[in-house]
Scaffold this active site. Structure first.
Site, mmCIF file in Angstrom:
data_model
loop_
_atom_site.group_PDB
_atom_site.id
_atom_site.type_symbol
_atom_site.label_atom_id
_atom_site.label_comp_id
_atom_site.label_asym_id
_atom_site.label_seq_id
_atom_site.Cartn_x
_atom_site.Cartn_y
_atom_site.Cartn_z
ATOM 1 N N HIS A 64 -11.324 109.096 -25.140
ATOM 2 C CA HIS A 64 -10.128 109.130 -24.286
ATOM 3 C C HIS A 64 -10.484 109.234 -22.810
ATOM 4 O O HIS A 64 -11.520 109.752 -22.421
ATOM 5 C CB HIS A 64 -9.108 110.195 -24.732
ATOM 6 C CG HIS A 64 -9.482 111.624 -24.480
ATOM 7 N ND1 HIS A 64 -9.080 112.641 -25.311
ATOM 8 C CD2 HIS A 64 -10.190 112.221 -23.489
ATOM 9 C CE1 HIS A 64 -9.527 113.778 -24.828
ATOM 10 N NE2 HIS A 64 -10.197 113.559 -23.724
ATOM 11 N N ASP A 103 -4.187 114.371 -15.635
ATOM 12 C CA ASP A 103 -3.348 114.814 -16.740
ATOM 13 C C ASP A 103 -2.981 116.286 -16.599
ATOM 14 O O ASP A 103 -3.552 117.006 -15.762
ATOM 15 C CB ASP A 103 -4.041 114.532 -18.084
ATOM 16 C CG ASP A 103 -5.530 114.881 -18.074
ATOM 17 O OD1 ASP A 103 -5.959 115.646 -17.200
ATOM 18 O OD2 ASP A 103 -6.247 114.392 -18.955
HETATM 19 C C1 GLP Z 1 -10.054 116.733 -21.504
HETATM 20 C C2 GLP Z 1 -9.454 115.966 -20.326
HETATM 21 C C3 GLP Z 1 -10.217 114.700 -20.032
HETATM 22 C C4 GLP Z 1 -11.717 114.986 -19.997
HETATM 23 C C5 GLP Z 1 -12.155 115.486 -21.334
HETATM 24 C C6 GLP Z 1 -13.655 115.739 -21.441
HETATM 25 O O1 GLP Z 1 -9.520 116.330 -22.727
HETATM 26 N N1 GLP Z 1 -8.056 115.662 -20.529
HETATM 27 O O2 GLP Z 1 -9.774 114.162 -18.808
HETATM 28 O O3 GLP Z 1 -12.412 113.818 -19.664
HETATM 29 O O4 GLP Z 1 -11.468 116.701 -21.567
HETATM 30 O O5 GLP Z 1 -13.928 117.083 -21.215
HETATM 31 P P1 GLP Z 1 -15.341 117.776 -21.239
HETATM 32 O O6 GLP Z 1 -15.932 117.491 -19.908
HETATM 33 O O7 GLP Z 1 -15.017 119.227 -21.407
HETATM 34 O O8 GLP Z 1 -16.113 117.192 -22.347
#
Ligand code: GLP
Length: 245
Positions: A135, A68
């Site tokens: 998500h 993304d």
């Molecule tokens: C963002 C990304 C995701 C990721 C998520 C979790 O929103 N778009 O792809 O999985 O963060 O992030 P973190 O590892 O900071 O919890």
């Protein structure tokens, strides 16, 4: 089939995922990787850099497609996921310039992105994190999901979770982004999801053992034929002992 591996610490879980990636690249030097951003992944990229510095893995022939990217930030903005990847991974390894792609360009751009993935032979391995709302990439929970790479409106919780990337915090976080579609992700030959920390325990349980539903996008991984889930003990804290075996 989904295999769940629980390791004692976040560091061990991240090293486990890094080894899995490095093995895939060693087996097939022109591997096509799907890659995520997020705080959880910093340790994975650190471990891959250490392996690269020891000469255990080379990325010269690898192609990467990030899951993304935000929409509406200037090309060199430090909040971009491209900047994140440069900072934590690409800048320290021998990936060829131009081998790393990010989705952009709305509906048409999404179609071009999926076509580029198909031309590259499809994703061999897609590495995934999980949002606290379930998500995957930016495929947000809702009544439906998009199969193909597409433009998304970010939910307030997701914008808050990404505020750490921006000097001025939440107001600076874009309201829209591009995300690989759920079919783009599920079409990867292998997927590996990493979740660490107690704040992921509830969503991990719902995603891995709850009903398969668009309200929890990560629950769709339950239908993937070759999915590995790596957790640290706190993230596995709400799984039944049987599920976490
Ligand atoms: C963002 C990304 C995701 C990721 C998520 C979790 O929103 N778009 O792809 O999985 O963060 O992030 P973190 O590892 O900071 O919890």
């Amino acid at each position: 089939m989904m295999r769940i591996v629980v390791l004692p610490t976040a560091e061990q879980a991240a090293v486990g995922v890094a080894r899995f990636v490095a093995r895939a690249v060693a087996d097939r030097p022109d591997t096509v990787l799907g890659l995520p951003t997020g705080r959880t992944m910093v340790r994975v990229y650190d471990a891959l850099i250490r392996m690269y510095e020891r000469g255990d893995v080379r990325f010269r022939r690898v192609t990467t497609f990030n899951l993304d990217e935000f929409i509406g930030l200037r090309p060199r903005h430090s909040g971009r996921y491209r900047a994140f990847m440069e900072r934590y991974f690409f800048g320290a390894v021998d990936l060829r310039p131009g081998a790393a792609q990010f989705p952009s360009g709305g509906h048409e751009g999404g179609r071009r992105y999926d076509a580029a993935i198909a031309r590259a032979g499809g994703l061999d391995l897609c590495v995934l994190g999980i949002g606290t709302n379930g998500h995957l990439g930016f495929n947000e929970p809702g009544p439906s999901l998009s199969a193909a790479t597409h433009r998304v409106r970010l939910l307030p919780a997701t914008r808050r979770a990404n505020a750490y990337l921006f000097a001025r915090g939440l107001p600076e976080v874009p309201r829209a982004a591009m995300s690989m579609g759920i079919a783009t992700i599920l079409n990867a030959r292998t997927v590996v999801l990493l979740a660490t920390g107690a704040d992921k325990a509830t969503i991990v349980r719902r995603a891995l053992t709850g009903p398969i539903t668009t309200r929890v996008p990560a629950s769709l991984l339950q239908v993937h034929p070759n999915a590995l889930v790596v957790l640290d003990r706190p993230a596995a804290g709400r799984l039944s002992r049987r599920a976490a075996r």
